[in-house]
Design an enzyme around this catalytic site. Structure first.
Site, PDB file in Angstrom:
ATOM      1  CE  LYS A  42      -4.358  -1.879   1.465  1.00 39.65           C
ATOM      2  NZ  LYS A  42      -4.014  -3.315   1.659  1.00 39.65           N
TER       3      LYS A  42
HETATM    4  C1  LIG Z   1      -4.635  -4.385   1.033  1.00 39.23           C
HETATM    5  C2  LIG Z   1      -3.888  -5.668   0.952  1.00 39.23           C
HETATM    6  C3  LIG Z   1      -4.252  -6.695   0.052  1.00 39.23           C
HETATM    7  C4  LIG Z   1      -5.473  -6.600  -0.841  1.00 39.23           C
HETATM    8  O1  LIG Z   1      -5.341  -5.642  -1.852  1.00 39.23           O
HETATM    9  P1  LIG Z   1      -6.638  -5.108  -2.631  1.00 39.23           P
HETATM   10  O2  LIG Z   1      -6.147  -3.983  -3.439  1.00 39.23           O
HETATM   11  O3  LIG Z   1      -7.612  -4.685  -1.564  1.00 39.23           O
HETATM   12  O4  LIG Z   1      -7.176  -6.236  -3.445  1.00 39.23           O
HETATM   13  C5  LIG Z   1      -3.466  -7.837   0.000  1.00 39.23           C
HETATM   14  N1  LIG Z   1      -2.401  -7.988   0.812  1.00 39.23           N
HETATM   15  C6  LIG Z   1      -2.022  -7.043   1.693  1.00 39.23           C
HETATM   16  C7  LIG Z   1      -0.848  -7.289   2.571  1.00 39.23           C
HETATM   17  C8  LIG Z   1      -2.749  -5.845   1.800  1.00 39.23           C
HETATM   18  O5  LIG Z   1      -2.375  -4.905   2.686  1.00 39.23           O
END
Ligand SMILES: *Cc1c(COP(=O)(O)O)cnc(C)c1O
Length: 475
Positions: free
Chosen positions: A117
């Site tokens: 993220k």
């Molecule tokens: C947010 C997240 C996901 C999922 O990603 P999306 O964009 O919501 O599909 C997967 N793994 C981790 C570690 C995350 O923080």
């Protein structure tokens, strides 16, 4: 580039207008009116840009196709400021690691909070600061987090001018490491609010405050959730960077496997593919919360109730509905906004599901758009973490393990498979210990963070009290 809503409202907006907004006024999500097409010559040029000038320059090339209301020099400077070796731990920013014949892991988790993220949120922090300064405005971000999103947002917005972050989280329910990542921040513009309740209580507070339109306007309340187009756009860049590293020429196709929850990450892959990136399959990997796997297998999209939403050992994928999924369905239905509105608006609110299995377009999800899917359970996760460590000496986190497990079910001879790493194992240490009987590696800068002084307010799940806090801090 102009942007329209997935629900048919034809007002066209520009990038900086939607940057600080959430949903479109008709409840839809913003999408570009068309995907810029990347031809062979451009892709060849971008290879050179990535190899010779680096990730930030590649990011500028891609973002500038979608952002025409920030002067090019400013946008270039924002990219250069965001994607540095200092912030992301390596000059390559998203290095590809070879795992086994034809399978690669793309490292996306070396940013400040050790999850992918950061890739988008760090850019968002710089874009927000830039745009708010240009307008002479302020923004108060109010959010709810169970871990990754909140800490990525705080680390992106800390110290940024014009921005405050009020982040609610369920008191005592995040891992000690996650709590330390957020609560150790001493920046005056970051407010950690631990709510005596569960994650849903936090989300309800955010909804209640945002639904008070007068309060929202007066105190400039905004969000940074995953439906923000700028976040999705930032993620498109690492599909190109992964492709460039996995191939030597543009005639080669590559598949990507993506640990998925809200469909933001893999939707960025869809955008890259629509731009002309030679992607074979987009593998949607879910955990026990298999809303998306069910859709891609059966054509039925069924939102889960609280009782059917499982708490798993890949918690950042524990979703009851996938908030970005509407973007893909918009394309799948030939951009028929009225139909998207009927499905996601009235349809979902009445019955909690819709069914495209009998519609000829459903077959196109795989045939035309390359989507396939699969699911991984706690036992699969442990097996995959163990096998990856034993066979390759590589420690992966629980979410990445879900991606890898499903990737191995969709290999095609001669097509490299790139698994997106979405977090480092230290963030989900308990399950890694369960699988391997040993602690995951902890990057040096995180030594002892659990012992740092904490800055957090513990509050009841009380909307007026949260509003009073915001009022008091915004004078
Ligand atoms: C947010 C997240 C996901 C999922 O990603 P999306 O964009 O919501 O599909 C997967 N793994 C981790 C570690 C995350 O923080």
């Amino acid at each position: 580039m102009q942007y329209i809503s997935t629900r048919g409202n034809q007002d066209r907006k520009r990038f900086c207008e939607i940057l600080l907004e959430g949903l479109a006024p008709d409840g839809g999500l913003y999408m570009p009116v068309a995907y810029p097409q990347v031809d062979d010559a451009t892709l060849t040029r971008w290879r050179k840009v990535y190899h010779e000038q680096g990730y930030a320059s590649l990011a500028f090339e891609i973002l500038s196709l979608y952002i025409d209301d920030i002067p090019a020099d400013d946008l270039r400077a924002l990219c250069a400021k965001t994607y540095t070796a200092e912030v992301f731990g390596t000059g390559e920013i998203v290095p590809l690691r070879h795992l086994q014949d034809g399978v690669w892991i793309e490292a996306l988790s070396n940013g400040p909070t050790l999850a992918f993220k950061d890739m988008a949120m760090q850019l968002l922090g710089n874009l927000f600061e830039y745009e708010l300064a240009r307008r002479g405005e302020e923004l108060n971000i109010l959010g709810a987090t169970s871990g990754d999103t909140g800490s990525a947002a705080e680390h992106a917005m800390r110290g940024k001018k014009g921005v405050r972050v009020f982040m609610t989280s369920p008191h005592g329910r995040m891992s000690p490491f996650q709590q330390a990542q957020m609560f150790s921040l001493q920046d005056a513009n970051i407010y950690n609010i631990a709510i005596k309740g569960v994650f849903d209580d936090c989300q309800d507070i955010v909804k209640a405050v945002s639904n008070d339109l007068e309060f929202k306007r007066k105190y400039k309340i905004g969000t940074v959730n995953s439906i923000n187009w700028a976040r999705l756009l930032a993620q498109v860049v690492y599909y190109f960077a992964g492709y460039i590293q996995a191939t030597e020429q543009n005639s080669q196709k590559v598949s990507f496997s993506v640990p998925s929850g809200n469909f933001g990450n893999v939707c960025a892959g869809h955008v890259a593919r629509q731009m002309g990136l030679p992607v074979d399959k987009l593998v949607v990997a879910t955990n026990e919360n298999d809303v998306l796997d069910e859709f891609f297998r059966t054509g039925v999209y069924r939102v889960r109730g609280t009782a059917d939403t499982h708490e798993t050992s890949s918690p950042s994928m524990d979703i009851s509905k996938a908030s970005n999924f509407e973007r893909f369905v918009f394309d799948l239905l030939g951009r028929d906004g009225a139909r998207v509105k009927a499905l996601f608006g009235e349809g979902l609110s009445k019955t909690g599901q819709f069914d495209l299995s009998a519609d000829p377009v459903f077959a196109q999800a795989a045939a035309k758009y390359g989507f396939v899917s699969g699911k991984s359970t706690h036992a699969n996760r442990l097996d995959t973490i163990r096998a990856t460590y034993e066979q390759h000496g590589m420690m992966i986190d629980t979410h990445t393990a879900d991606g890898l497990k499903v990737a191995l079910e969709h290999l095609t001879a001669g097509v490299p498979m790139v698994v997106l790493e979405t977090a480092l194992p230290i963030k989900f240490a308990a399950t890694v210990v369960e699988a391997l009987g040993r602690d995951p590696v902890r990057p040096a800068q995180f030594e002892g963070i659990e012992a740092l002084p904490k800055r957090v307010l513990v509050m009841d799940a009380d909307v007026p009290a949260i509003k009073a806090l915001i009022e008091r801090e915004c004078v």
